[in-house]
Design a protein around this motif. Structure first.
Motif, short mmCIF file in Angstrom:
data_model
loop_
_atom_site.label_atom_id
_atom_site.label_comp_id
_atom_site.label_asym_id
_atom_site.label_seq_id
_atom_site.Cartn_x
_atom_site.Cartn_y
_atom_site.Cartn_z
N SER A 81 0.85 -1.21 -0.03
CA SER A 81 -0.19 -0.05 -0.07
C SER A 81 0.94 1.20 0.19
O SER A 81 1.94 1.51 0.63
CB SER A 81 -0.89 -0.05 1.20
N TRP A 82 0.63 2.17 -0.81
CA TRP A 82 1.42 3.46 -0.79
C TRP A 82 0.62 4.59 -0.12
O TRP A 82 -0.85 4.58 0.01
CB TRP A 82 1.46 4.12 -2.36
N ASN A 83 1.30 5.41 0.80
CA ASN A 83 0.41 6.60 1.26
C ASN A 83 0.17 7.48 -0.07
O ASN A 83 0.49 7.61 -0.91
CB ASN A 83 1.21 7.33 2.11
N MET A 84 -0.45 8.69 0.64
CA MET A 84 -1.19 9.33 -0.54
C MET A 84 -0.08 10.30 -1.20
O MET A 84 -0.26 10.69 -2.19
CB MET A 84 -2.30 10.40 0.02
N ASN A 85 1.03 10.69 -0.45
CA ASN A 85 1.79 11.50 -0.99
C ASN A 85 3.11 10.64 -1.92
O ASN A 85 3.98 11.47 -2.13
CB ASN A 85 2.65 12.18 0.09
N THR A 86 2.95 9.32 -1.88
CA THR A 86 3.91 8.43 -2.54
C THR A 86 5.27 8.80 -2.22
O THR A 86 6.34 8.60 -2.63
CB THR A 86 3.96 8.86 -3.96
N THR A 87 5.14 8.95 -0.51
CA THR A 87 6.61 8.81 0.09
C THR A 87 6.84 7.53 1.00
O THR A 87 8.24 7.52 1.45
CB THR A 87 6.74 10.11 0.93
N LEU A 88 5.88 6.71 1.00
CA LEU A 88 5.99 5.77 2.00
C LEU A 88 5.31 4.35 1.25
O LEU A 88 4.29 4.76 0.59
CB LEU A 88 5.49 5.70 3.36
N LEU A 89 5.75 3.22 1.11
CA LEU A 89 5.58 2.09 0.77
C LEU A 89 5.21 1.02 1.76
O LEU A 89 6.37 0.71 2.36
CB LEU A 89 6.09 1.47 -0.54
N ALA A 90 4.09 0.56 2.20
CA ALA A 90 3.91 -0.56 3.27
C ALA A 90 3.81 -2.12 2.43
O ALA A 90 3.23 -2.11 1.56
CB ALA A 90 2.81 -0.29 4.13
N SER A 91 4.35 -2.73 3.10
CA SER A 91 4.33 -4.34 2.73
C SER A 91 4.06 -5.11 4.14
O SER A 91 4.38 -4.89 5.12
CB SER A 91 5.48 -4.68 1.95
N CYS A 92 3.18 -6.21 3.74
CA CYS A 92 2.63 -6.89 4.77
C CYS A 92 2.91 -8.54 4.34
O CYS A 92 2.77 -8.74 3.25
CB CYS A 92 1.22 -6.51 5.37
N ALA A 93 3.15 -9.33 5.46
CA ALA A 93 3.51 -10.77 5.07
C ALA A 93 3.02 -11.84 6.07
O ALA A 93 2.25 -11.31 7.07
CB ALA A 93 4.92 -10.72 4.57
N ARG A 94 3.03 -12.97 5.46
CA ARG A 94 2.67 -14.17 6.26
C ARG A 94 3.75 -14.44 7.58
O ARG A 94 3.29 -15.00 8.69
CB ARG A 94 2.94 -15.52 5.38
N ASP A 95 4.85 -13.42 7.63
CA ASP A 95 5.69 -13.76 8.75
C ASP A 95 5.23 -12.64 10.12
O ASP A 95 6.00 -12.24 10.99
CB ASP A 95 7.14 -13.08 8.54
N LYS A 96 3.96 -12.29 9.65
CA LYS A 96 3.14 -11.61 10.91
C LYS A 96 3.73 -9.96 11.10
O LYS A 96 3.34 -9.17 11.78
CB LYS A 96 3.11 -11.98 12.36
N SER A 97 4.36 -9.36 9.96
CA SER A 97 4.73 -8.12 10.24
C SER A 97 4.54 -7.38 8.95
O SER A 97 4.00 -7.72 8.00
CB SER A 97 6.65 -8.10 10.27
#
Length: 340
Positions: free
Chosen positions: A113-129
Motif C-alpha cells: 500500500s502507498w501513502n497518498m504522498n507516494t513517500t512511503l510504501l508498506a508491505s505485509c506478509a505471512r511472517d506477521k509483520s
C-alpha cells in the motif's frame, strides 16, 4: 442489474488482484502465473495487454498497486519480495524500469500500500509483520520501520486516504490494528481484538474525506468502523454497522465510494458472487450509528472464487473490475443501479 462489459483473458492461472491507475486509463493485474499484466481499453472498447512484467518473481504475484501519482507499480509476491517498477512512456509505447527489489520478509508477501504522498510504501506478509519503506526523490527506497503486533498472517494493509499518518491492517488473528506516525516512528494505537469471528481478509478506507473503514472476513460478515471522536483520533474506532452472512462463503475483497450522504460498497468472495450495499446514517444523526442495506447480488459473476473487486477511480458509480480463480478479469457496468 450489473452488466459484464468485457472478459479479459491473458493470465494462465488465477488472478489475485486488480488495480486501476489514478486516471482509470490503465488496469494492472497480478496472478499465480508469476506475472503482472497492464491492460488498456482501445477506441473500439476492446481491452488489450500493453505490458507484461513476468521476469521478476519466482512465485505467485499476490498484489499490485499503482502509486498515487501514477508513475510506479508496487508488486508483492509469495517469493518474499516486493518489486517496484517505474513507468516510462516513449511516444505511444509504454515501457517499465525495475527500480527496486525490496527484501526482508521471511515468507509470502500478501499486500502493498502507498501513502497518498507516494513517500512511503508498506508491505505485509505471512511472517506477521508490516514493513515501511521510505522513498526519496531519486526513487531510492530505504527501510524506515518494521511493525510487529499481529499474531498471524497480515492479510491486508491500507494507508488512510484523507491523512498520511494513519495505516490500518487486518490479519488471520481476527483483528484489525491502527498504526499512527507519532513523528518519530509508527506505533500501534488501537487493536480491534476479535473484530471478526475469523480471519479478516480485507480492509479498505471508504472515502478520502473521513475515517470510515470497511472490513470483510472468513466469517462472511461485512463491517464498518469509524472514529468516535470529533478530532478524528486514530485510537477511537468503533463498529458502526454490520451485515452478517453477507455472502454464502468467505468474503475476500471489498471496495467503497462516497456519493452524497451515502457510501456504496461492493464485496466478493468464495461463493462466486458480487454484492452491492448502501451505508447510510440513521435518523438519529449520530455518526456512530449507521445502516447497511443490500442493493443487488450478481450470482456466478465468475465461475470460481472472486479474489478482488475495485471501483473505477473516476467513474465509481458506473464501472468496476473483478478478478477470480478462473484466470479472468471482468469489467462491469453498474450504471443501471440507483446511487442517489
Amino acid at each position: 442489474m450489473l452488466e459484464c462489459l468485457s472478459i479479459l483473458q491473458g493470465h494462465e492461472e488465477r488472478v489475485w488482484h486488480v488495480c486501476w491507475d489514478p486516471d482509470g486509463n490503465l488496469l494492472a493485474t497480478s496472478s499465480s502465473d508469476k506475472s503482472v499484466r497492464v491492460w488498456q481499453e482501445s477506441m473500439d472498447n476492446e481491452w488489450e495487454i500493453v505490458s507484461v512484467l513476468d521476469d521478476a518473481h519466482e512465485r505467485s504475484v499476490r498484489c499490485v498497486e499503482w502509486s498515487h501519482d501514477g508513475k510506479m507499480l508496487a508488486v508483492a509476491s509469495f517469493d518474499a519480495t516486493v518489486t517496484v517498477w517505474l513507468k516510462r512512456c516513449e511516444g505511444n509505447e509504454l515501457d517499465w524500469e525495475l527500480i527496486a527489489t525490496l527484501e526482508g520478509h521471511e515468507n509470502e508477501v500478501k499486500r502493498v500500500s502507498w501513502n497518498m504522498n507516494t513517500t512511503l510504501l508498506a508491505s505485509c506478509a505471512r511472517d506477521k509483520s508490516i514493513w515501511l519503506w521510505d522513498l526519496d526523490e531519486d526513487y531510492k527506497f530505504e527501510l524506515f520501520s518494521v511493525l510487529h503486533g499481529h499474531t498471524a498472517d497480515v492479510k491486508a494493509i491500507a494507508f488512510a486516504r484523507h491523512r498520511d499518518d494513519l495505516l490500518a491492517s487486518c490479519s488471520y488473528d481476527n483483528s484489525i490494528r491502527m498504526w499512527l506516525d507519532d513523528g518519530e516512528d509508527w506505533i500501534s494505537v488501537q487493536t480491534l481484538e476479535n473484530a471478526h469471528d475469523s480471519s479478516v481478509w480485507d480492509c479498505r478506507w471508504a472515502s478520502a474525506f473521513d475515517s470510515t473503514l470497511i472490513s470483510v472476513s472468513d466469517d462472511r460478515a461485512l463491517k464498518v468502523w469509524r472514529t468516535q471522536s470529533q478530532d478524528d483520533t486514530a485510537a477511537s474506532f468503533v463498529n458502526i454497522a454490520i451485515f452478517n452472512q453477507a455472502h454464502a462463503r468467505p468474503i475476500y475483497s471489498v471496495d467503497a465510494f462516497l456519493d452524497g450522504d451515502s457510501y456504496f460498497i461492493v464485496t466478493a468472495g468464495g461463493d462466486n458472487a458480487i454484492r452491492f450495499f448502501r451505508l447510510f446514517q440513521d435518523d438519529s444523526n449520530d455518526k456512530n450509528i449507521a445502516t447497511l442495506s443490500p442493493l443487488i447480488t450478481k450470482a456466478n459473476a465468475h465461475s470460481c472464487d472472486i479474489n478482488c473487486v475495485r471501483f473505477h477511480p473516476k467513474q465509481p458509480s458506473s464501472r468496476f473490475a473483478s478478478a477470480g480463480d478462473d484466470a479472468t478479469i471482468r469489467i462491469w457496468s453498474s450504471s443501471s443501479l440507483s446511487f442517489s
